[in-house]
Design a protein around this motif. Sequence first.
Motif, PDB file in Angstrom:
ATOM      1  N   SER A  74       0.837  -1.200   0.000  1.00  0.00           N
ATOM      2  CA  SER A  74       0.000   0.000   0.000  1.00  0.00           C
ATOM      3  C   SER A  74       0.873   1.252   0.000  1.00  0.00           C
ATOM      4  CB  SER A  74      -0.944   0.004   1.199  1.00  0.00           C
ATOM      5  OG  SER A  74      -0.217  -0.035   2.392  1.00  0.00           O
ATOM      6  N   ARG A  75       0.344   2.305  -0.578  1.00  0.00           N
ATOM      7  CA  ARG A  75       1.054   3.579  -0.686  1.00  0.00           C
ATOM      8  C   ARG A  75       1.199   4.216   0.693  1.00  0.00           C
ATOM      9  NH1 ARG A  75      -2.277   6.742  -4.458  1.00  0.00           N
ATOM     10  NH2 ARG A  75      -3.635   6.881  -2.658  1.00  0.00           N
ATOM     11  N   LEU A  76       2.386   4.709   0.985  1.00  0.00           N
ATOM     12  CA  LEU A  76       2.659   5.396   2.243  1.00  0.00           C
ATOM     13  C   LEU A  76       2.149   6.834   2.196  1.00  0.00           C
ATOM     14  CD1 LEU A  76       4.139   5.533   5.024  1.00  0.00           C
ATOM     15  CD2 LEU A  76       6.180   6.211   3.732  1.00  0.00           C
ATOM     16  N   ALA A  77       2.400   7.507   1.074  1.00  0.00           N
ATOM     17  CA  ALA A  77       2.025   8.915   0.937  1.00  0.00           C
ATOM     18  C   ALA A  77       2.111   9.297  -0.530  1.00  0.00           C
ATOM     19  CB  ALA A  77       2.950   9.801   1.772  1.00  0.00           C
ATOM     20  N   LYS A  78       1.743  10.544  -0.814  1.00  0.00           N
ATOM     21  CA  LYS A  78       1.934  11.132  -2.135  1.00  0.00           C
ATOM     22  C   LYS A  78       2.567  12.505  -1.951  1.00  0.00           C
ATOM     23  CE  LYS A  78      -2.461  10.997  -3.311  1.00  0.00           C
ATOM     24  NZ  LYS A  78      -3.712  11.097  -4.083  1.00  0.00           N
ATOM     25  N   PHE A  79       3.378  12.915  -2.927  1.00  0.00           N
ATOM     26  CA  PHE A  79       3.859  14.287  -2.933  1.00  0.00           C
ATOM     27  C   PHE A  79       3.760  14.825  -4.352  1.00  0.00           C
ATOM     28  CE2 PHE A  79       7.829  12.051  -3.858  1.00  0.00           C
ATOM     29  CZ  PHE A  79       8.481  12.878  -4.761  1.00  0.00           C
ATOM     30  N   ALA A  80       3.694  16.135  -4.461  1.00  0.00           N
ATOM     31  CA  ALA A  80       3.554  16.784  -5.756  1.00  0.00           C
ATOM     32  C   ALA A  80       4.762  17.673  -6.021  1.00  0.00           C
ATOM     33  CB  ALA A  80       2.276  17.621  -5.772  1.00  0.00           C
ATOM     34  N   TYR A  81       5.116  17.821  -7.288  1.00  0.00           N
ATOM     35  CA  TYR A  81       6.199  18.706  -7.687  1.00  0.00           C
ATOM     36  C   TYR A  81       5.999  19.084  -9.149  1.00  0.00           C
ATOM     37  CZ  TYR A  81       8.673  15.101 -10.408  1.00  0.00           C
ATOM     38  OH  TYR A  81       9.030  14.173 -11.349  1.00  0.00           O
ATOM     39  N   VAL A  95       3.387  12.002  -7.124  1.00  0.00           N
ATOM     40  CA  VAL A  95       4.181  10.787  -6.966  1.00  0.00           C
ATOM     41  C   VAL A  95       3.625   9.955  -5.812  1.00  0.00           C
ATOM     42  CG1 VAL A  95       6.498   9.858  -6.580  1.00  0.00           C
ATOM     43  CG2 VAL A  95       6.210  12.070  -7.746  1.00  0.00           C
ATOM     44  N   SER A  96       3.251   8.714  -6.104  1.00  0.00           N
ATOM     45  CA  SER A  96       2.829   7.765  -5.076  1.00  0.00           C
ATOM     46  C   SER A  96       4.072   7.094  -4.514  1.00  0.00           C
ATOM     47  CB  SER A  96       1.891   6.704  -5.661  1.00  0.00           C
ATOM     48  OG  SER A  96       0.689   7.296  -6.083  1.00  0.00           O
ATOM     49  N   VAL A  97       4.235   7.133  -3.193  1.00  0.00           N
ATOM     50  CA  VAL A  97       5.448   6.656  -2.523  1.00  0.00           C
ATOM     51  C   VAL A  97       5.162   5.352  -1.782  1.00  0.00           C
ATOM     52  CG1 VAL A  97       7.203   7.219  -0.808  1.00  0.00           C
ATOM     53  CG2 VAL A  97       6.250   9.029  -2.264  1.00  0.00           C
ATOM     54  N   PHE A  98       6.042   4.375  -1.995  1.00  0.00           N
ATOM     55  CA  PHE A  98       5.943   3.068  -1.357  1.00  0.00           C
ATOM     56  C   PHE A  98       7.210   2.802  -0.551  1.00  0.00           C
ATOM     57  CE2 PHE A  98       3.256   3.104  -5.020  1.00  0.00           C
ATOM     58  CZ  PHE A  98       2.118   2.432  -4.616  1.00  0.00           C
ATOM     59  N   LYS A 144       7.517   1.992  13.177  1.00  0.00           N
ATOM     60  CA  LYS A 144       6.606   1.478  14.199  1.00  0.00           C
ATOM     61  C   LYS A 144       6.266   0.036  13.837  1.00  0.00           C
ATOM     62  CE  LYS A 144       2.276   2.521  16.488  1.00  0.00           C
ATOM     63  NZ  LYS A 144       1.116   3.426  16.545  1.00  0.00           N
ATOM     64  N   ASN A 145       6.443  -0.865  14.777  1.00  0.00           N
ATOM     65  CA  ASN A 145       6.166  -2.286  14.551  1.00  0.00           C
ATOM     66  C   ASN A 145       6.868  -2.809  13.295  1.00  0.00           C
ATOM     67  OD1 ASN A 145       4.486  -2.309  16.827  1.00  0.00           O
ATOM     68  ND2 ASN A 145       2.734  -1.673  15.607  1.00  0.00           N
ATOM     69  N   ASP A 146       8.140  -2.442  13.144  1.00  0.00           N
ATOM     70  CA  ASP A 146       8.980  -2.897  12.044  1.00  0.00           C
ATOM     71  C   ASP A 146       8.465  -2.446  10.670  1.00  0.00           C
ATOM     72  OD1 ASP A 146      11.411  -4.129  11.417  1.00  0.00           O
ATOM     73  OD2 ASP A 146      10.389  -5.936  10.743  1.00  0.00           O
ATOM     74  N   ALA A 147       7.758  -1.317  10.625  1.00  0.00           N
ATOM     75  CA  ALA A 147       7.279  -0.761   9.360  1.00  0.00           C
ATOM     76  C   ALA A 147       7.511   0.742   9.364  1.00  0.00           C
ATOM     77  CB  ALA A 147       5.792  -1.062   9.173  1.00  0.00           C
ATOM     78  N   LEU A 148       7.700   1.298   8.195  1.00  0.00           N
ATOM     79  CA  LEU A 148       7.854   2.739   8.047  1.00  0.00           C
ATOM     80  C   LEU A 148       6.462   3.363   7.975  1.00  0.00           C
ATOM     81  CD1 LEU A 148      10.195   4.742   7.729  1.00  0.00           C
ATOM     82  CD2 LEU A 148       9.874   4.574   5.260  1.00  0.00           C
ATOM     83  N   VAL A 149       6.211   4.359   8.815  1.00  0.00           N
ATOM     84  CA  VAL A 149       4.904   5.020   8.860  1.00  0.00           C
ATOM     85  C   VAL A 149       5.112   6.523   9.008  1.00  0.00           C
ATOM     86  CG1 VAL A 149       3.727   3.015   9.875  1.00  0.00           C
ATOM     87  CG2 VAL A 149       4.706   4.773  11.371  1.00  0.00           C
ATOM     88  N   LEU A 150       4.041   7.278   8.766  1.00  0.00           N
ATOM     89  CA  LEU A 150       4.051   8.716   9.016  1.00  0.00           C
ATOM     90  C   LEU A 150       3.610   8.967  10.442  1.00  0.00           C
ATOM     91  CD1 LEU A 150       2.376   9.964   5.725  1.00  0.00           C
ATOM     92  CD2 LEU A 150       4.779  10.127   6.344  1.00  0.00           C
ATOM     93  N   GLY A 159     -12.325   5.682  10.938  1.00  0.00           N
ATOM     94  CA  GLY A 159     -11.118   5.231  11.617  1.00  0.00           C
ATOM     95  C   GLY A 159     -10.069   4.637  10.704  1.00  0.00           C
ATOM     96  N   ARG A 160     -10.353   4.527   9.391  1.00  0.00           N
ATOM     97  CA  ARG A 160      -9.372   3.956   8.457  1.00  0.00           C
ATOM     98  C   ARG A 160      -8.349   5.013   8.067  1.00  0.00           C
ATOM     99  NH1 ARG A 160     -11.966   1.156   3.593  1.00  0.00           N
ATOM    100  NH2 ARG A 160      -9.784   0.663   3.334  1.00  0.00           N
ATOM    101  N   SER A 161      -7.112   4.603   7.949  1.00  0.00           N
ATOM    102  CA  SER A 161      -6.052   5.531   7.551  1.00  0.00           C
ATOM    103  C   SER A 161      -6.238   5.940   6.105  1.00  0.00           C
ATOM    104  CB  SER A 161      -4.681   4.873   7.690  1.00  0.00           C
ATOM    105  OG  SER A 161      -4.427   4.599   9.032  1.00  0.00           O
ATOM    106  N   ARG A 162      -5.905   7.188   5.813  1.00  0.00           N
ATOM    107  CA  ARG A 162      -5.906   7.709   4.459  1.00  0.00           C
ATOM    108  C   ARG A 162      -4.470   8.093   4.118  1.00  0.00           C
ATOM    109  NH1 ARG A 162     -11.058   8.800   2.022  1.00  0.00           N
ATOM    110  NH2 ARG A 162      -9.612   9.551   0.463  1.00  0.00           N
ATOM    111  N   THR A 163      -4.136   8.021   2.854  1.00  0.00           N
ATOM    112  CA  THR A 163      -2.809   8.438   2.427  1.00  0.00           C
ATOM    113  C   THR A 163      -2.655   9.927   2.626  1.00  0.00           C
ATOM    114  OG1 THR A 163      -2.734   6.690   0.789  1.00  0.00           O
ATOM    115  CG2 THR A 163      -1.237   8.519   0.451  1.00  0.00           C
TER     116      THR A 163
END
Length: 173
Positions: A74-81, A95-98, A144-150, A159-163
């Motif tokens: 799943s995508r971690l985040a997006k950024f624009a440029y 850009v979709s970031v994984f 966090k819990n062996d995963a990269l998170v924001l 309650g569901r996370s959004r990118t």
Amino acid sequence: MTELAPYSKRLKQVAALPWRLNANGELEILLVTSRISRHWLLPKGWPMDGKSNAQAARQEAFEEAGIEGRISKSRLAKFAYRRIEPDGSTSPCVVSVFALRVSHQLDDWPEQHQRDRQWFALDAAAAVVFVPSLAAMLSLLMVKNDALVLRRVWRPKGGRSRTSTFGSDRSDE
């Protein structure tokens, strides 16, 4: 300041966010230089036919940085440029970031003579990237819990996370 086009009208790219924990357990990020401007950035490219966006991001990481590892589905985040085109014009990109947990760094890889690669401490990575929206995203990372998170993730009523999306009007490449 120039306004960016709506997300639906932006070019779409994918990126891997290569990470590891150093011997002291501190988060490090691998960045590569762009071929022309030599700015530090994430390995990124275009979506690929027959591959998921995560698989395409992993392929870009292999080609541009010579790394292998476990990529998030799943995508971690997006950024624009704003991408600078060969004719000097700019195109808005999102850009979709994984996240890619690096397990192996190759001595030889396809773009090794076109780019530099370097591991950075998290705060140093955020300081050297050229795109402000990418720097903003990097500044919110944690393991966090062996995963990269924001650190801050917007959660709607269900309650569901959004990118998280980070916007910018500054050029790269």
